[in-house]
Design an enzyme around this catalytic site. Structure first.
Site, PDB file in Angstrom:
ATOM      1  N   ASP A 114      -4.225   8.434  12.101  1.00 38.21           N
ATOM      2  CA  ASP A 114      -2.933   9.492  11.933  1.00 38.21           C
ATOM      3  C   ASP A 114      -2.101  10.156  10.730  1.00 38.21           C
ATOM      4  O   ASP A 114      -1.310  10.598  10.833  1.00 38.21           O
ATOM      5  CB  ASP A 114      -1.867   8.056  11.054  1.00 38.21           C
ATOM      6  CG  ASP A 114      -2.794   7.540   9.975  1.00 38.21           C
ATOM      7  OD1 ASP A 114      -3.794   7.212   9.829  1.00 38.21           O
ATOM      8  OD2 ASP A 114      -1.616   6.500   9.279  1.00 38.21           O
ATOM      9  N   ASN A 168      -8.220  -0.472  12.208  1.00 40.91           N
ATOM     10  CA  ASN A 168      -6.995   0.360  12.225  1.00 40.91           C
ATOM     11  C   ASN A 168      -6.804   1.625  12.852  1.00 40.91           C
ATOM     12  O   ASN A 168      -7.466   2.342  12.259  1.00 40.91           O
ATOM     13  CB  ASN A 168      -6.193   0.784  10.386  1.00 40.91           C
ATOM     14  CG  ASN A 168      -5.231   1.727  10.841  1.00 40.91           C
ATOM     15  OD1 ASN A 168      -3.841   0.750  11.765  1.00 40.91           O
ATOM     16  ND2 ASN A 168      -4.710   2.349   9.657  1.00 40.91           N
ATOM     17  N   TYR A 173      -5.637  -0.637  -2.977  1.00 39.78           N
ATOM     18  CA  TYR A 173      -6.942  -1.209  -2.022  1.00 39.78           C
ATOM     19  C   TYR A 173      -7.882  -0.734  -1.876  1.00 39.78           C
ATOM     20  O   TYR A 173      -8.555  -0.291  -0.539  1.00 39.78           O
ATOM     21  CB  TYR A 173      -5.957  -1.610  -0.207  1.00 39.78           C
ATOM     22  CG  TYR A 173      -5.500   0.192   0.411  1.00 39.78           C
ATOM     23  CD1 TYR A 173      -6.027   0.946   0.784  1.00 39.78           C
ATOM     24  CD2 TYR A 173      -4.269   0.322  -0.957  1.00 39.78           C
ATOM     25  CE1 TYR A 173      -5.642   1.823   0.597  1.00 39.78           C
ATOM     26  CE2 TYR A 173      -3.598   1.641   0.338  1.00 39.78           C
ATOM     27  CZ  TYR A 173      -4.560   2.563   0.602  1.00 39.78           C
ATOM     28  OH  TYR A 173      -4.007   3.982   1.115  1.00 39.78           O
ATOM     29  N   ASP A 192       0.533  -1.814   0.220  1.00 42.89           N
ATOM     30  CA  ASP A 192       0.100  -0.140  -0.199  1.00 42.89           C
ATOM     31  C   ASP A 192       0.731   1.281  -0.336  1.00 42.89           C
ATOM     32  O   ASP A 192       2.265   0.745   0.559  1.00 42.89           O
ATOM     33  CB  ASP A 192      -0.437   0.262   1.954  1.00 42.89           C
ATOM     34  CG  ASP A 192      -0.291  -0.402   2.844  1.00 42.89           C
ATOM     35  OD1 ASP A 192       0.439  -1.037   2.567  1.00 42.89           O
ATOM     36  OD2 ASP A 192      -0.233   0.451   3.091  1.00 42.89           O
ATOM     37  N   ASP A 193       0.525   2.180  -0.617  1.00 43.27           N
ATOM     38  CA  ASP A 193       1.050   3.898  -0.490  1.00 43.27           C
ATOM     39  C   ASP A 193       2.471   3.740  -1.158  1.00 43.27           C
ATOM     40  O   ASP A 193       3.407   4.447  -0.501  1.00 43.27           O
ATOM     41  CB  ASP A 193       0.393   4.365   1.000  1.00 43.27           C
ATOM     42  CG  ASP A 193      -0.699   4.665   1.679  1.00 43.27           C
ATOM     43  OD1 ASP A 193      -1.573   4.677   0.563  1.00 43.27           O
ATOM     44  OD2 ASP A 193      -0.365   3.817   2.295  1.00 43.27           O
TER      45      ASP A 193
END
Length: 617
Positions: A183, A211, A117, A72-73
């Site tokens: 976050d 998460n 995702y 991811d990312d």
């Protein structure tokens, strides 16, 4: 950090990791070791793949039996060597993932996080995504795939959306839910319940991971309510038909979580670490200051005695720090009251203004009282995780309170006075905040196009004094479309036909009326002729006129407005409702399509310059 520079674990880290794996096993917690090699891996380089295998084997030797490979990312551009070896980025990821899965002897839990995702990342759509199709077709069937839903942080996850992605992936996904993740914003904390995910999802998933907030202790609510949601989902799976119990109620789940959390606040930190893995501290650290029997005299200040924290305090805390796309009820009320007090500044001498100013003052005082009680709880570990957040909200409401006093002609404390030379605590966000305030809607790539903290909307019944503003929005729409089409809904808006009871709603923001919805439970009563086929009216007997001003980018607000109207029609006994749009009113048409509430209806004989959307109730 580059995986190449941290490819193997040191002896100290090995020992710590082994202890953690053993502790998880003793508590029936599945420990999953995850690694993110996508930043700098060359997929076609056998040496780098071999190094990954050695590292995972090292962790396996410490007792770990579950793994995750996360892509991811990361940037999607492949290096020249990988472009020669693989036909696509997805194929490169799948090739290495399959090889590692087999190397580990096909562990029971092996998670793969794709680069795409969530649905928002899939081009042009989930069913047509070449990336997801490759992953679905070529990734080993024993590997589970992580998915966050329609967006990175999904407000809603529907059964239909999971069916859609499952068909492409050729397996049910594992939801990696970011609904409580904070976050991306150091000033936000999420203490609201797990919600907007129907329990019918559970049998269609391989699992659900949360998460949550970066801070450990505040995740009590996120994990507790997720567990309650799962328990209801399991009941639904195990029961048949009408024997199923009542569905998951997020508000009740939150109340139960906060009640249990309140007990934790009252527990002083345990020096032996028995309190759920909390830090070891000396017992004396948590004891109040000893006074050696000293008693203040009658003219002295009394000793400070902390009031105990209550369930109402925790409920208020949760409502102030609720969820990414919504504030809790008290927070919304405070914003609405402050907005009204600002807007009706000219009425401040009247009784209603004074009464509502006092009400706002009381709500601010409750926040300060909550802060004081939290600051003196026995469990300091929880307090330390919350402290920066509650300090920030206390500061915010204190400034708002001072502002209202200024509006009312009172003089606040000099440190809170609104002047041309304010103190720095009157601003939030530093350089990042300055950048965001300069961007339209906080930037097209920002997480929120309409941050809930900066826009407040009110949904209320329409009154006669709203008619000029309603007609202004209506005429602006007509100018935009420039199509002369006779619509049933127009007669509702223009006042020629009276809407059904409780079926006229207004959407307000700080500038005034910014949207409306009017409905008639029996559309035939407003028709001057047989405009639409009887077969359509049998399934969709009600009509709804909707218009949202272009200055409202917040889809969730429009959804709430429409859902409130649908609820009123449902209560009236209607089984379906339609809404008419001129075919070149693309803004509203596209806006409503994104809400996923209405579907375009196929109506025989419909003029080409007219679109009908509808939904069953």
């Amino acid at each position: 950090m580059s995986q190449k520079s941290k490819m193997f674990l040191s002896g100290v880290v090995e020992e710590q990791l082994m202890t953690l794996i053993s502790a998880a096993r003793e508590r029936n917690v599945e420990f999953i070791y995850a690694i993110s090699p996508g930043l700098d891996i060359t997929f076609s380089n056998p040496k780098e793949v071999a190094a990954l295998k050695r590292k995972l084997s090292q962790v396996c030797g410490l007792g770990c039996r579950s793994f995750a490979l996360l892509f991811d990312d990361i940037e999607t551009e492949m290096c020249p060597a990988d472009k020669e070896a693989f036909s696509s980025f997805a194929e490169a990821q799948v090739s290495v993932t399959n090889e590692l899965f087999l190397h580990l002897d096909e562990p029971h839990t092996f998670l793969f996080c794709p680069t795409d995702y969530c649905a928002a990342f899939c081009s042009p759509s989930v069913p047509q995504s070449a990336y997801l199709k490759t992953v679905g077709e070529k990734l080993n069937a024993g590997i589970d795939i992580l998915w966050t839903g329609p967006k990175v942080v999904s407000q809603h996850i529907s059964v239909a959306s999971i069916d859609e992605v499952s068909a492409v992936l050729r397996r049910p996904p594992v939801i990696w839910d970011n609904i409580h993740a904070n976050d991306y914003d150091p000033q936000r904390l999420f203490l609201g319940p797990f919600k907007n995910r129907p329990t019918e999802l559970l049998p269609k998933l391989r699992g659900v991971l949360t998460n949550p907030n970066c801070e450990f202790e505040p995740n009590f609510v996120a994990i507790h309510t997720l567990a309650t949601w799962c328990s209801y989902g399991q009941k639904d799976v195990s029961m048949d038909g009408d024997d199923q119990g009542s569905d998951y109620n997020p508000h009740e789940a939150l109340r139960l979580a906060l009640s249990d959390w309140l007990v934790e606040f009252g527990r002083a930190d345990q020096p032996d670490g028995a309190g759920g893995g909390r830090s070891k501290r000396q017992a004396s650290d948590e004891e109040p200051m000893q006074t050696d029997g000293y008693t203040p005299g009658p003219r002295d200040n009394p000793l400070y005695t902390a009031e105990p924290l209550t369930l109402d305090d925790l409920t208020l805390l949760s409502e102030l720090f609720y969820l990414p796309y919504e504030h809790g009820a008290t927070a919304v009320l405070m914003l609405q009251e402050l907005q009204w007090l600002r807007r009706e500044d000219s009425e401040r001498g009247k009784e209603e203004w004074r009464r509502r100013a006092e009400k706002f003052d009381d709500m601010c005082a409750a926040v300060v009282q909550m802060f004081n009680r939290l600051s003196n709880v026995p469990n300091r570990i929880i307090l330390y995780d919350l402290y920066n957040y509650i300090c920030d909200i206390k500061s915010g409401v204190t400034m708002a309170k001072a502002y209202v006093k200024t509006l009312g002609g009172q003089t606040p404390h000099s440190a809170l006075a609104l002047t041309d030379d304010p103190e720095p605590w009157g601003f939030r966000g530093g350089l990042s905040g300055e950048f965001q305030r300069m961007l339209p809607s906080h930037g097209i790539h920002d997480l929120f196009r309409s941050p809930p903290a900066t826009r407040v909307y009110t949904i209320r019944p329409c009154t006669p004094r709203d008619q000029p503003e309603v007609l202004k929005i209506f005429k602006e729409m007509q100018i935009e479309t420039q199509q002369k089409v006779e619509l049933v809904g127009d007669r509702l808006v223009e006042g020629h036909v009276t809407p059904s009871q409780s079926c006229s709603l207004i959407l307000d923001d700080a500038a005034g009326v910014c949207g409306y919805v009017f409905a008639l439970s029996d559309a035939k009563t407003a028709m001057t002729k047989a405009q639409y086929p009887e077969t359509m009216l049998q399934d969709f007997p009600s009509v709804m006129a909707i218009q949202i001003h272009s200055r409202v980018p917040d889809h969730s607000t429009a959804r709430r407005l429409i859902e409130q109207m649908l609820s009123a029609l449902r209560d009236s006994g209607s089984k379906g409702v339609f809404s008419e749009f001129r075919s070149n009113d693309r803004r509203m048409f596209d806006f409503l399509k994104t809400l996923d509430v209405f579907q375009v209806l196929k109506v025989e004989g419909l003029p080409t310059n007219l679109v009908i959307m509808g939904t069953k109730l």
